[in-house]
Design a protein around this motif. Structure first.
Motif, PDB file in Angstrom:
ATOM      1  N   ILE A  57       0.654  -1.497  -0.313  1.00 32.72           N
ATOM      2  CA  ILE A  57      -0.143   0.238   0.114  1.00 32.72           C
ATOM      3  C   ILE A  57       0.951   1.183   0.492  1.00 32.72           C
ATOM      4  O   ILE A  57       2.005   1.388   0.415  1.00 32.72           O
ATOM      5  N   GLY A  58       0.365   2.003  -0.584  1.00 36.35           N
ATOM      6  CA  GLY A  58       1.173   3.527  -0.898  1.00 36.35           C
ATOM      7  C   GLY A  58      -0.009   5.094  -1.148  1.00 36.35           C
ATOM      8  O   GLY A  58      -0.474   4.675  -0.988  1.00 36.35           O
ATOM      9  N   GLY A  59       1.358   5.527  -0.082  1.00 35.86           N
ATOM     10  CA  GLY A  59       0.196   7.351   0.132  1.00 35.86           C
ATOM     11  C   GLY A  59       1.108   8.205   0.409  1.00 35.86           C
ATOM     12  O   GLY A  59       2.423   7.652   0.765  1.00 35.86           O
ATOM     13  N   LEU A  60      -0.069   9.513   1.235  1.00 37.71           N
ATOM     14  CA  LEU A  60       0.861   9.805   2.031  1.00 37.71           C
ATOM     15  C   LEU A  60       0.109   9.518   3.708  1.00 37.71           C
ATOM     16  O   LEU A  60      -0.897   8.833   3.489  1.00 37.71           O
ATOM     17  N   VAL A  61       1.260   9.652   4.463  1.00 40.23           N
ATOM     18  CA  VAL A  61       1.360   9.567   6.079  1.00 40.23           C
ATOM     19  C   VAL A  61      -0.062  10.627   6.395  1.00 40.23           C
ATOM     20  O   VAL A  61       0.704  11.895   6.102  1.00 40.23           O
ATOM     21  N   GLU A  62      -1.303  10.724   7.054  1.00 43.18           N
ATOM     22  CA  GLU A  62      -2.434  11.019   7.181  1.00 43.18           C
ATOM     23  C   GLU A  62      -1.673  12.155   8.133  1.00 43.18           C
ATOM     24  O   GLU A  62      -1.494  11.473   8.989  1.00 43.18           O
ATOM     25  N   GLU A  63      -2.032  13.289   8.223  1.00 43.48           N
ATOM     26  CA  GLU A  63      -1.333  14.729   8.711  1.00 43.48           C
ATOM     27  C   GLU A  63      -2.395  14.121  10.331  1.00 43.48           C
ATOM     28  O   GLU A  63      -3.255  13.621  10.079  1.00 43.48           O
ATOM     29  N   GLY A  64      -1.636  14.456  11.735  1.00 45.99           N
ATOM     30  CA  GLY A  64      -2.369  14.063  12.830  1.00 45.99           C
ATOM     31  C   GLY A  64      -2.691  12.707  13.213  1.00 45.99           C
ATOM     32  O   GLY A  64      -3.565  12.619  13.759  1.00 45.99           O
ATOM     33  N   SER A  65      -2.806  11.489  12.163  1.00 49.88           N
ATOM     34  CA  SER A  65      -3.102  10.271  12.289  1.00 49.88           C
ATOM     35  C   SER A  65      -2.021   8.946  13.330  1.00 49.88           C
ATOM     36  O   SER A  65      -2.165   8.607  13.520  1.00 49.88           O
ATOM     37  N   LEU A  66      -0.637   9.978  13.240  1.00 48.53           N
ATOM     38  CA  LEU A  66       0.153   8.975  13.667  1.00 48.53           C
ATOM     39  C   LEU A  66       0.407   9.066  15.415  1.00 48.53           C
ATOM     40  O   LEU A  66      -0.178   9.924  16.528  1.00 48.53           O
ATOM     41  N   LYS A  67      -0.081   7.930  15.809  1.00 50.16           N
ATOM     42  CA  LYS A  67       0.047   7.781  17.187  1.00 50.16           C
ATOM     43  C   LYS A  67       1.074   6.030  18.025  1.00 50.16           C
ATOM     44  O   LYS A  67       0.864   5.189  17.028  1.00 50.16           O
ATOM     45  N   ARG A  68       1.420   6.872  18.429  1.00 47.49           N
ATOM     46  CA  ARG A  68       2.700   5.763  18.993  1.00 47.49           C
ATOM     47  C   ARG A  68       2.192   4.720  19.875  1.00 47.49           C
ATOM     48  O   ARG A  68       1.167   5.616  21.165  1.00 47.49           O
ATOM     49  N   GLY A  69       1.746   3.740  20.062  1.00 46.06           N
ATOM     50  CA  GLY A  69       1.109   2.792  21.142  1.00 46.06           C
ATOM     51  C   GLY A  69       2.142   1.729  22.107  1.00 46.06           C
ATOM     52  O   GLY A  69       3.587   3.025  22.318  1.00 46.06           O
ATOM     53  N   GLN A  70       1.912   0.643  22.990  1.00 48.61           N
ATOM     54  CA  GLN A  70       2.921   0.443  23.980  1.00 48.61           C
ATOM     55  C   GLN A  70       4.001   0.099  22.331  1.00 48.61           C
ATOM     56  O   GLN A  70       3.856  -0.345  21.762  1.00 48.61           O
ATOM     57  N   GLY A  71       5.556  -0.142  23.454  1.00 46.98           N
ATOM     58  CA  GLY A  71       6.050  -1.027  23.080  1.00 46.98           C
ATOM     59  C   GLY A  71       6.836  -0.213  21.357  1.00 46.98           C
ATOM     60  O   GLY A  71       7.084   1.040  21.362  1.00 46.98           O
ATOM     61  N   SER A  72       6.718  -0.744  20.834  1.00 47.72           N
ATOM     62  CA  SER A  72       7.138   0.013  19.359  1.00 47.72           C
ATOM     63  C   SER A  72       6.421  -0.520  18.511  1.00 47.72           C
ATOM     64  O   SER A  72       6.403   0.026  16.999  1.00 47.72           O
ATOM     65  N   THR A  73       4.502  -0.545  18.270  1.00 50.44           N
ATOM     66  CA  THR A  73       3.978  -1.060  18.276  1.00 50.44           C
ATOM     67  C   THR A  73       3.413   1.155  18.008  1.00 50.44           C
ATOM     68  O   THR A  73       2.878   1.449  18.336  1.00 50.44           O
ATOM     69  N   ILE A  74       3.177   1.007  16.449  1.00 51.49           N
ATOM     70  CA  ILE A  74       3.101   1.963  16.127  1.00 51.49           C
ATOM     71  C   ILE A  74       1.357   2.320  15.111  1.00 51.49           C
ATOM     72  O   ILE A  74       1.200   1.654  14.008  1.00 51.49           O
ATOM     73  N   SER A  75       0.320   3.318  14.843  1.00 51.63           N
ATOM     74  CA  SER A  75      -0.488   3.541  14.262  1.00 51.63           C
ATOM     75  C   SER A  75      -0.799   4.905  13.871  1.00 51.63           C
ATOM     76  O   SER A  75      -0.432   5.618  14.139  1.00 51.63           O
ATOM     77  N   PHE A  76      -1.481   4.900  12.100  1.00 55.19           N
ATOM     78  CA  PHE A  76      -1.494   5.936  11.375  1.00 55.19           C
ATOM     79  C   PHE A  76      -2.406   5.847  10.251  1.00 55.19           C
ATOM     80  O   PHE A  76      -2.759   4.354  10.462  1.00 55.19           O
ATOM     81  N   SER A  77      -2.398   6.481   9.496  1.00 55.63           N
ATOM     82  CA  SER A  77      -3.559   6.373   8.485  1.00 55.63           C
ATOM     83  C   SER A  77      -2.121   6.950   7.074  1.00 55.63           C
ATOM     84  O   SER A  77      -2.003   7.515   7.159  1.00 55.63           O
ATOM     85  N   VAL A  78      -2.948   6.303   5.763  1.00 55.67           N
ATOM     86  CA  VAL A  78      -2.121   6.371   4.898  1.00 55.67           C
ATOM     87  C   VAL A  78      -3.156   6.820   3.849  1.00 55.67           C
ATOM     88  O   VAL A  78      -4.215   6.494   3.692  1.00 55.67           O
ATOM     89  N   THR A  79      -2.949   8.096   2.953  1.00 58.55           N
ATOM     90  CA  THR A  79      -4.109   8.402   2.395  1.00 58.55           C
ATOM     91  C   THR A  79      -3.886   8.910   0.972  1.00 58.55           C
ATOM     92  O   THR A  79      -2.278   9.031   0.765  1.00 58.55           O
ATOM     93  N   ASP A  80      -4.502   8.819  -0.617  1.00 59.92           N
ATOM     94  CA  ASP A  80      -4.393   9.265  -1.746  1.00 59.92           C
ATOM     95  C   ASP A  80      -5.375  10.369  -1.245  1.00 59.92           C
ATOM     96  O   ASP A  80      -5.188  10.802  -3.072  1.00 59.92           O
ATOM     97  N   THR A  81      -4.949  10.901  -0.181  1.00 65.76           N
ATOM     98  CA  THR A  81      -6.130  12.064  -0.684  1.00 65.76           C
ATOM     99  C   THR A  81      -7.442  12.023  -0.979  1.00 65.76           C
ATOM    100  O   THR A  81      -8.599  12.780  -0.248  1.00 65.76           O
ATOM    101  N   LYS A  82      -7.616  10.956  -1.345  1.00 64.42           N
ATOM    102  CA  LYS A  82      -9.352  10.587  -1.827  1.00 64.42           C
ATOM    103  C   LYS A  82      -9.526   9.585  -0.267  1.00 64.42           C
ATOM    104  O   LYS A  82     -10.791   9.779   0.145  1.00 64.42           O
ATOM    105  N   THR A  83      -8.928   8.777  -0.029  1.00 60.72           N
ATOM    106  CA  THR A  83      -9.433   7.267   0.580  1.00 60.72           C
ATOM    107  C   THR A  83      -8.112   7.008   2.244  1.00 60.72           C
ATOM    108  O   THR A  83      -7.436   7.634   1.247  1.00 60.72           O
ATOM    109  N   SER A  84      -8.633   6.880   3.503  1.00 66.36           N
ATOM    110  CA  SER A  84      -7.797   6.844   3.990  1.00 66.36           C
ATOM    111  C   SER A  84      -8.533   5.446   4.678  1.00 66.36           C
ATOM    112  O   SER A  84      -9.409   5.146   4.703  1.00 66.36           O
TER     113      SER A  84
END
Length: 149
Positions: A57-84
């Motif tokens: 999957i590829g696109g842009l990392v959505e602004e404001g979506s980056l969240k660091r979880g416990q340990g080394s788990t990271i969640s974020f959204s990737v978008t093509d400006t139409k869908t995330s």
């Protein structure tokens, strides 16, 4: 004598054809797990991939979506400006990974979230993976960078 030569030639051609088919089958079998298809977030929304299917999957990392979880788990959204599409990744992100920047991830969909096993980020300020550029152009939102900027 001519019949023997003709028969030998046919045998060699038949053997070569069998070897060619066999080697092609072996190459295809060896590559079955190495072929990952690229999808943009809009393509995933239109036709969801099968659960567990490995793809990119590829696109842009959505602004404001980056969240660091416990340990080394990271969640974020990737978008093509139409869908995330929500993404979850456990591991160390590349140094140049940031919100609003291009990325490509390899993984599979699990319960509506793309679970990445590998994340690739741009390597300089103007680079964006070809697949991401094509997907953004398809959406009509990609602007060519100016030379020298």
């Amino acid at each position: 004598m001519k019949g023997l030569k003709k028969q030998r030639r046919i045998q060699i051609i038949a053997l070569a054809a069998v070897l060619l088919v066999g080697s092609t089958a072996l190459i295809g079998y060896a590559m079955r797990d190495g072929i990952n298809f690229f999808r943009s977030p809009s393509q995933i929304a239109e036709k969801a991939p099968a659960e567990g299917e490995v793809f990119r999957i590829g696109g842009l990392v959505e602004e404001g979506s980056l969240k660091r979880g416990q340990g080394s788990t990271i969640s974020f959204s990737v978008t093509d400006t139409k869908t995330s599409v929500p993404v979850s990744y456990t591991g160390v992100l590349p140094d140049l990974f940031a919100e609003g920047q291009g990325m490509v991830g390899t993984g599979s969909m699990v319960n509506g979230t793309f679970v990445a096993t590998e994340i690739l980020a741009k390597h300089d300020e103007t680079y964006m993976p070809k697949e991401v550029v094509d997907a953004l152009k398809e959406q009509g939102v990609y602007v060519e960078p100016k030379p020298g900027s």
